[in-house]
Design a protein around this motif. Structure first.
Motif, PDB file in Angstrom:
ATOM      1  N   LEU A 133       0.830  -1.198   0.000  1.00 21.84           N
ATOM      2  CA  LEU A 133       0.000   0.000   0.000  1.00 21.84           C
ATOM      3  C   LEU A 133       0.870   1.257   0.000  1.00 21.84           C
ATOM      4  N   LEU A 134       1.913   1.251   0.807  1.00 17.58           N
ATOM      5  CA  LEU A 134       2.824   2.402   0.835  1.00 17.58           C
ATOM      6  C   LEU A 134       3.504   2.584  -0.518  1.00 17.58           C
ATOM      7  N   GLU A 135       3.913   1.486  -1.134  1.00 15.60           N
ATOM      8  CA  GLU A 135       4.571   1.582  -2.435  1.00 15.60           C
ATOM      9  C   GLU A 135       3.604   2.122  -3.490  1.00 15.60           C
ATOM     10  N   TYR A 136       2.356   1.702  -3.404  1.00 16.65           N
ATOM     11  CA  TYR A 136       1.362   2.217  -4.353  1.00 16.65           C
ATOM     12  C   TYR A 136       1.177   3.725  -4.172  1.00 16.65           C
ATOM     13  N   LEU A 137       1.020   4.179  -2.942  1.00 13.01           N
ATOM     14  CA  LEU A 137       0.818   5.609  -2.696  1.00 13.01           C
ATOM     15  C   LEU A 137       2.050   6.414  -3.096  1.00 13.01           C
ATOM     16  N   GLU A 138       3.226   5.884  -2.852  1.00 16.04           N
ATOM     17  CA  GLU A 138       4.452   6.594  -3.220  1.00 16.04           C
ATOM     18  C   GLU A 138       4.590   6.728  -4.734  1.00 16.04           C
ATOM     19  N   ALA A 139       3.956   5.824  -5.492  1.00 14.55           N
ATOM     20  CA  ALA A 139       4.040   5.882  -6.950  1.00 14.55           C
ATOM     21  C   ALA A 139       3.352   7.128  -7.512  1.00 14.55           C
ATOM     22  N   TYR A 140       2.458   7.755  -6.740  1.00 14.05           N
ATOM     23  CA  TYR A 140       1.817   8.991  -7.199  1.00 14.05           C
ATOM     24  C   TYR A 140       2.801  10.164  -7.221  1.00 14.05           C
ATOM     25  N   ARG A 141       3.860  10.066  -6.425  1.00 19.96           N
ATOM     26  CA  ARG A 141       4.839  11.154  -6.321  1.00 19.96           C
ATOM     27  C   ARG A 141       4.127  12.480  -6.012  1.00 19.96           C
ATOM     28  N   ALA A 142       3.217  12.416  -5.040  1.00 20.87           N
ATOM     29  CA  ALA A 142       2.352  13.560  -4.741  1.00 20.87           C
ATOM     30  C   ALA A 142       2.585  14.032  -3.313  1.00 20.87           C
ATOM     31  N   PRO A 143       2.990  15.276  -3.131  1.00 19.46           N
ATOM     32  CA  PRO A 143       3.178  15.790  -1.768  1.00 19.46           C
ATOM     33  C   PRO A 143       1.888  15.783  -0.957  1.00 19.46           C
ATOM     34  N   GLU A 144       0.726  15.841  -1.637  1.00 23.60           N
ATOM     35  CA  GLU A 144      -0.550  15.846  -0.914  1.00 23.60           C
ATOM     36  C   GLU A 144      -0.796  14.543  -0.154  1.00 23.60           C
ATOM     37  N   LEU A 145      -0.064  13.476  -0.528  1.00 23.30           N
ATOM     38  CA  LEU A 145      -0.255  12.177   0.127  1.00 23.30           C
ATOM     39  C   LEU A 145       0.830  11.871   1.155  1.00 23.30           C
ATOM     40  N   ALA A 146       1.773  12.785   1.344  1.00 24.74           N
ATOM     41  CA  ALA A 146       2.904  12.515   2.238  1.00 24.74           C
ATOM     42  C   ALA A 146       2.448  12.265   3.671  1.00 24.74           C
ATOM     43  N   ASP A 147       1.530  13.092   4.173  1.00 27.49           N
ATOM     44  CA  ASP A 147       1.046  12.899   5.549  1.00 27.49           C
ATOM     45  C   ASP A 147       0.341  11.558   5.704  1.00 27.49           C
ATOM     46  N   TRP A 148      -0.367  11.145   4.670  1.00 23.19           N
ATOM     47  CA  TRP A 148      -1.075   9.878   4.743  1.00 23.19           C
ATOM     48  C   TRP A 148      -0.110   8.697   4.728  1.00 23.19           C
ATOM     49  N   ILE A 149       0.946   8.829   3.977  1.00 22.24           N
ATOM     50  CA  ILE A 149       1.971   7.779   3.987  1.00 22.24           C
ATOM     51  C   ILE A 149       2.562   7.642   5.388  1.00 22.24           C
ATOM     52  N   ASP A 150       2.819   8.765   6.028  1.00 23.89           N
ATOM     53  CA  ASP A 150       3.346   8.723   7.400  1.00 23.89           C
ATOM     54  C   ASP A 150       2.339   8.112   8.367  1.00 23.89           C
ATOM     55  N   ARG A 151       1.062   8.449   8.192  1.00 27.59           N
ATOM     56  CA  ARG A 151       0.037   7.896   9.091  1.00 27.59           C
ATOM     57  C   ARG A 151      -0.057   6.388   8.963  1.00 27.59           C
ATOM     58  N   ILE A 152      -0.003   5.897   7.735  1.00 30.37           N
ATOM     59  CA  ILE A 152      -0.078   4.449   7.537  1.00 30.37           C
ATOM     60  C   ILE A 152       1.102   3.760   8.218  1.00 30.37           C
ATOM     61  N   LYS A 153       2.282   4.356   8.128  1.00 27.88           N
ATOM     62  CA  LYS A 153       3.449   3.778   8.783  1.00 27.88           C
ATOM     63  C   LYS A 153       3.265   3.672  10.297  1.00 27.88           C
ATOM     64  N   GLN A 154       2.427   4.536  10.847  1.00 29.76           N
ATOM     65  CA  GLN A 154       2.235   4.570  12.294  1.00 29.76           C
ATOM     66  C   GLN A 154       1.142   3.623  12.782  1.00 29.76           C
ATOM     67  N   HIS A 155       0.566   2.820  11.860  1.00 34.24           N
ATOM     68  CA  HIS A 155      -0.524   1.928  12.250  1.00 34.24           C
ATOM     69  C   HIS A 155      -0.164   0.465  12.000  1.00 34.24           C
TER      70      HIS A 155
END
Length: 618
Positions: free
Chosen positions: A334-356
């Motif tokens: 899931l993190l790899e998929y979100l990172e593929a967008y290369r979108a700063p708008e999703l950076a906080d969400w990537i961090d949140r997922i890492k914390q769960h």
């Protein structure tokens, strides 16, 4: 080269590769309503050529060089009430009913159909954009408190009072759910979900959310959130460009809590087709992967599916980055998929997922992201990703060549001039993979059944012919691949009470010869197209993927099982059942000699639908 069919004699072009086509701007498609019959409108050349009754076999020559209508082609249903030059496929014989329109926007004058025709069309009308509707003098406009119907004031039925009573006492072992459908027996909505319920406090006290999707009606979407969550921050991830993007932003002006993230689409004919919700609660985090657009019609009388994750708890502060991983590596993927967008708008969400903690996940993620991939990256996305997981985690089965493959979808792209170009070559190879077993001799490929609604399925559906607007298989694509139609089976879903609710769900599976055991099951946004699944290039050393797609793969090994038994009574409510709820009847029903696949842009005027209307694109 020409072939005979129930649509007449079609000339086949020698060149049908998508790369040989000069691409139009890949904007969304759409339709708008007209209540007043337009019986005097002149038919287009396509209508004139294909005027015969669908059930007949006319001797017709279809010229591939027919000039297309010079209307802009808009793919996003929620955004076109003020546009002229529209096609009006539904003509009214007796009762007022949905009128469907579908266009594609381009920068050039005129329009072209993409040969990777896996995009959906569905209507929705935003509140903040006035809708121009011509009402027949004999009919009075019906008042509605809900957003106006894109098909006219008489289209949507009111849901019964108990429609939104959520009952998830059914087996949630697989966390696979169908949507609720208006107009079917109450028992068939038991355990099914509506978007209002998904976003309700029943599943968590929402703080923020992200909505990934293809089509949006923002005013309608906002109303699906309960009042207490209606001002919580929402990020919309979309693929719109230029005018379509401007209209989307305009829709959101009354809602300051909404922000946008535009997905990069650098390859022609690609779309942002992923449908996913990320929901951040006070109690934790949840992922929903689904098949519905965020428009009213997709949650009304269509068959849709979704996977709902468990509620993921927050990890202890200071946990390592790899903590909370599942046996299926869902968190990493899931993190790899979100990172593929290369979108700063999703950076906080990537961090949140890492914390769960996502360790309770028992499904595998299957994603597509646009690009050309070589080496190990070839197995990250598309059908090669599915092949890798089936090779590594599916159990080998004795006499596996007797286990057929089933594909079920709502749109079809260009497959090539014969089955060896893609379908029966690389794609069927992927769907037929089961484990690492070495074979001393080549084994025959299993049978492939493809489920796609017939004209009669659409005509007799709850929505009638307008349901076909969400089944965008075009004559331009169909005439190049008549060979494909021999694979087709109709849509029959008595087991779920949804035979008359046309499918927008997309599923793929491998099943036993007696249709009682599953080797694996996939629910996804990906239709039957190379754009969605990817196609091999450069002597199989590279795969090219055009679109964003997302789905989840169920493998028995992740549930400590060798196969999944097929649930015979999907709505039994048995919490102890290990049966998998396949959302349609088995075995599949092969087309009869009179059946033909639904093609959205040719007329069906001899037999009226369930609302007394005929289908006459012009």
């Amino acid at each position: 080269m020409s072939q005979e069919s129930q649509h007449g004699r079609w000339s086949i072009s020698d060149s049908e590769e998508e790369d040989n086509i000069i691409p139009p701007t890949p904007e969304k498609r759409s339709f708008t309503p007209s209540i007043k019959p337009n019986l005097e409108s002149k038919p287009s050349k396509i209508t004139t050529i294909l005027k015969q009754k669908p059930e007949q076999s006319p001797n017709v020559n279809v010229n591939l060089n027919v000039k297309e209508p010079s209307a802009p082609f808009i793919r996003s249903e929620a955004r076109q009430a003020a546009h002229g030059n529209q096609i009006n496929p539904v003509k009214y014989e007796s009762n007022p009913s949905p009128a469907l329109k579908r266009k594609r926007e381009t920068d050039e004058a005129g329009w072209n159909l993409s040969s990777s025709d896996d995009e959906e069309t569905r209507p929705s009308v935003p509140k903040d954009e006035p809708k121009k509707v011509n009402v027949s003098p004999k009919k009075k406009k019906t008042e509605h408190t809900r957003p106006p119907s894109p098909h006219g004031a008489c289209y949507y039925k009111e849901e019964p009072a108990d429609f939104f009573e959520t009952n998830l006492s059914m087996n949630d072992m697989y966390r696979f759910y169908l949507n609720k459908v208006t107009g079917i027996q109450k028992k068939f909505n038991t355990g099914a979900l509506h978007i209002k319920e998904i976003l309700s406090p029943m599943f968590g006290m929402l703080k923020e959310s992200v909505q990934f999707n293809y089509c949006f009606d923002i005013p309608w979407m906002v109303e699906q959130y309960p009042p207490e969550f209606r001002d919580k921050p929402v990020v919309i991830v979309h693929g719109d460009k230029r005018e379509a993007k401007a209209r989307l932003i305009e829709q959101a002006k009354p809602y300051p809590h909404i922000t946008f993230c535009q997905a990069k689409l650098d390859i022609a004919f690609g779309t942002h087709h992923t449908k996913m919700m990320l929901l951040w609660y006070e109690e934790g985090f949840r992922v929903i992967i689904l098949t519905s657009n965020l428009i009213r019609a997709d949650w009304y009388q269509k068959t849709q599916g979704l996977w709902m994750s468990p509620l993921y708890p927050r990890l202890p502060v200071g946990s390592p980055g790899l903590a909370g991983e599942s046996p299926t590596n869902f968190k990493r993927d899931l993190l790899e998929y979100l990172e593929a967008y290369r979108a700063p708008e999703l950076a906080d969400w990537i961090d949140r997922i890492k914390q769960h903690d996502l360790s309770e996940t028992r499904v595998y993620l299957i994603g597509s992201t646009p690009g050309r991939y070589q080496g190990p990256a070839m197995e990250k996305w598309g059908h090669l990703r599915l092949r890798k997981l089936l090779r590594e985690h599916a159990h080998p089965i004795q006499n596996e060549e007797r286990w057929p493959v089933i594909g079920q979808f709502s749109s079809i792209g260009s497959m090539g001039l014969d089955k060896t170009k893609w379908l029966a070559a690389e794609f069927q190879h992927t769907l037929s993979t089961l484990g690492r077993a070495e074979k001393s001799l080549p084994t025959p490929q299993p049978q492939m059944h493809l489920i796609y609604p017939s004209v009669e399925n659409v005509r007799t559906s709850l929505e009638g012919y307008p349901a076909g607007g969400s089944l965008p298989y075009s004559i331009q694509t169909a005439q190049k691949q008549l060979w494909l139609h021999s694979y087709f089976h109709g849509w029959h879903a008595d087991v779920t009470g949804r035979s008359n609710a046309m499918p927008h769900i997309k599923t793929y599976m491998r099943i036993s010869p007696d249709f009682t055991q599953l080797a694996w099951f996939l629910v996804t946004s990906a239709n039957l197209s190379k754009a969605a699944w990817g196609a091999l290039e450069k002597n199989n050393t590279q795969i090219m993927v055009r679109s964003y797609e997302l789905g989840v793969l169920y493998l028995p090994s992740a549930f400590n099982m060798s196969t999944f038994p097929v649930e015979k009574d999907v709505f039994s409510g048995s919490a102890s059942s290990k049966g998998f709820p396949v959302p349609y009847d088995l075995p599949p029903h092969r087309y009869s000699s009179k059946d033909q696949p639904w093609i959205w842009n040719i007329p069906y005027t001899q037999a009226p639908d369930t609302h007394g209307n005929v289908w006459a694109p012009s």
